[in-house]
Each structure stands twice: as structure tokens, then as C-alpha cells.
Design a protein around this motif. Sequence first.
Motif, short mmCIF file in Angstrom:
data_model
loop_
_atom_site.label_atom_id
_atom_site.label_comp_id
_atom_site.label_asym_id
_atom_site.label_seq_id
_atom_site.Cartn_x
_atom_site.Cartn_y
_atom_site.Cartn_z
N LYS A 122 24.00 -27.21 -35.33
CA LYS A 122 23.34 -26.18 -36.25
C LYS A 122 22.67 -27.11 -37.18
N ALA A 123 22.64 -28.23 -37.45
CA ALA A 123 21.94 -28.95 -38.21
C ALA A 123 20.46 -29.21 -37.52
N LEU A 124 20.61 -29.63 -36.40
CA LEU A 124 19.18 -29.70 -35.53
C LEU A 124 18.65 -28.33 -35.58
N LEU A 139 12.87 -33.45 -42.62
CA LEU A 139 13.76 -34.37 -42.28
C LEU A 139 15.13 -33.78 -42.71
N LEU A 140 16.20 -33.91 -41.92
CA LEU A 140 17.72 -33.86 -42.61
C LEU A 140 17.90 -34.89 -43.25
N ALA A 141 18.73 -34.46 -44.25
CA ALA A 141 19.15 -35.34 -45.47
C ALA A 141 20.29 -34.81 -46.00
N GLN A 142 21.23 -35.69 -46.94
CA GLN A 142 22.17 -35.22 -47.60
C GLN A 142 22.10 -35.52 -48.90
N ARG A 143 22.35 -34.53 -50.00
CA ARG A 143 22.65 -35.05 -51.57
C ARG A 143 23.42 -36.33 -51.84
N ASP A 170 20.85 -36.97 -59.53
CA ASP A 170 20.61 -35.40 -59.25
C ASP A 170 19.64 -35.39 -58.39
N ALA A 171 18.69 -36.26 -58.27
CA ALA A 171 17.47 -36.12 -57.32
C ALA A 171 17.22 -36.67 -56.23
N LEU A 172 18.56 -37.36 -55.93
CA LEU A 172 18.76 -38.47 -54.82
C LEU A 172 19.33 -37.64 -53.58
N TRP A 173 18.67 -38.01 -52.26
CA TRP A 173 19.24 -37.80 -51.21
C TRP A 173 19.34 -38.92 -50.06
N LEU A 174 20.22 -38.64 -49.27
CA LEU A 174 20.37 -39.70 -48.05
C LEU A 174 19.55 -39.33 -46.89
N ALA A 175 18.61 -39.94 -46.41
CA ALA A 175 17.73 -39.51 -45.47
C ALA A 175 18.57 -39.83 -44.12
N GLN A 176 18.38 -38.82 -43.07
CA GLN A 176 19.10 -38.80 -41.91
C GLN A 176 17.95 -38.55 -40.82
N THR A 177 18.26 -38.51 -39.67
CA THR A 177 17.40 -38.03 -38.35
C THR A 177 18.11 -36.81 -37.85
N PRO A 178 17.31 -35.98 -37.09
CA PRO A 178 15.85 -36.24 -36.65
C PRO A 178 14.93 -35.88 -37.96
N GLN A 179 13.85 -36.65 -37.75
CA GLN A 179 12.54 -36.28 -38.68
C GLN A 179 11.59 -35.58 -37.91
N MET A 180 11.03 -34.48 -38.36
CA MET A 180 10.24 -33.88 -37.53
C MET A 180 8.88 -33.60 -38.09
N PHE A 181 7.78 -33.92 -37.24
CA PHE A 181 6.48 -33.83 -37.78
C PHE A 181 5.36 -33.61 -36.63
N PRO A 182 4.19 -32.87 -36.98
CA PRO A 182 3.23 -32.91 -36.12
C PRO A 182 2.74 -34.34 -35.36
N ALA A 183 2.55 -34.42 -34.20
CA ALA A 183 2.38 -35.74 -33.47
C ALA A 183 1.30 -36.28 -33.99
N GLY A 184 0.00 -35.63 -34.16
CA GLY A 184 -1.14 -36.33 -34.64
C GLY A 184 -1.12 -36.76 -35.87
N LEU A 185 -0.55 -36.22 -36.94
CA LEU A 185 -0.25 -36.43 -38.43
C LEU A 185 0.72 -37.69 -38.15
N LEU A 186 1.81 -37.74 -37.64
CA LEU A 186 2.54 -38.87 -37.65
C LEU A 186 2.02 -40.07 -37.19
N LEU A 187 1.29 -39.90 -36.09
CA LEU A 187 0.73 -41.14 -35.33
C LEU A 187 -0.32 -41.78 -36.39
#
Length: 239
Positions: A122-124, A139-143, A170-187
Motif C-alpha cells: 500500500k505504501a509503494l 519519496l516515502l517518509a514518516q513524520r 513539527d516539520a521534521l520527517w524521516l526519509a524512507q525509500t523508495p524514492q521516485m524520480f524521472p530518470a533523466g533528472l535524477l541522473l
Amino acid sequence: MTKKIIAIVPAAGIGQRAQTGFSGPENAVLPKQYRLIRGEPMLRLAVQALLADSRIDQVRVAVAPEDAWAAQALAGLPRTVWRPCGGPSRAQTVTAALQDAALRADDWVLVHDAARPGLPAKALARLIDACLAGGQGGLLAQRVADTVKRGGRRDDAAGGDVVQATVVRDALWLAQTPQMFPAGLLLQALLAADAALAPITDEASAMELAGYQPMLIEGAAQNFKVTWPDDFDLMEKWL
């Protein structure tokens, strides 16, 4: 032409913090992604979590050139290939995997940790849905739920760690994965970060350095990263 969704799993490291004397063939240190959880290599479980979404066209696992375990750990998995293109850092491994995949610039890439086998379907799906609908990466993340303390070392003879300040969460999140981006921009972002010698801890940090603001999509507690030896037992309970 339909845009592809390709998952990349960087798995070229050994996970030094999780090591407790485990070894593999010829007494080589067994990388943590090949440690067993419920009888299966953790890497295999992480890949299976990605394969749960049929929209992912392929999972590409980037391992170290001298890797001796990937073929067996991933045997029989559909839509999955492993490539010995891993580098000395996560960013270099993901960069090499992107170049090896030779994707179109507008194809989508999800990068997922081999040490997060508890990724819920479900998160994916939430992440993929949000990125496709919004046309931008995220990206997936948790407060952050706990009170956060900034620590430091005592400057007297006693030594040890002490609290220096309480951080507003209040504005802090813990980063998780997956992280999803267009391939060209990420490279492009990863190559620019490497040229600038910028410290990159995840794909989102490279995108941020390039001026983008990735979306934060609610993750899940069971999607935690297996980092310390005791985490293997905890993950077994989740799964």
C-alpha cells in the motif's frame, strides 16, 4: 510511447554497522543484504516487495563487481536482473545503475534500499500514484513522533554525550525509500552533486541540491531500515 517504471536497488555495500561476525564463501564478510530473514536473503525480500506492484516493469539490482551471492539470492524472481556495476558509495552505485539501464529521460525510476524488506504494498502504491498524478518526484517518509535532542560531547574529564538543544520536530520527517524520480533528472542531479563533491545520503538530497522539492508521501513503520544487528529480529517479527 508509454513511460517505463524501473526500480533500482543499490546493493554494493556490506552494511558494516549490521555485521556481527557473519561470513560467506571463503570466509568473506557476508554483506548484510544477504543475511537471512525467515529463511530468505533480505535482498530477495526487498525485491519481492517491489515486484508486488505490477506497474514496475523491471527491478535492477546493482551489486559490487566481486559479488558472489546475488545470482543465488535472486534466482527465479520475475522481472529482475542484477548488474555488477556497484561503486564505493550509494550515489555512485545508483549513478552507475542508471547509466547501465540506458533509460529514456522521462522514464520513472524508483530507488529502494536492500535493507528495507518490510515495504508494504500500500505504501509503494501511494508513492507511485502520487508521483504519476503530480508529474513530479517524491519519496516515502514518516513524520518524527519523538522529541528530538541535538547532542554533543562533554568538555570535561567525564566525557560522554550530553543534550545541547531540543529540536522543534513539527516539520521534521524521516526519509524512507523508495524514492521516485524521472530518470533523466535524477541522473543529472547525481552527476552534478558528484562534480560538486557534495555529500549525498539519498536520491532526494541530490534532487534538492539541484533545486527540486520532492514530494513527501506517507510511509510506514514496518518500512524501517535494517541497520543494527538487533534489527534483524525486529524485522522477522514484522514479516
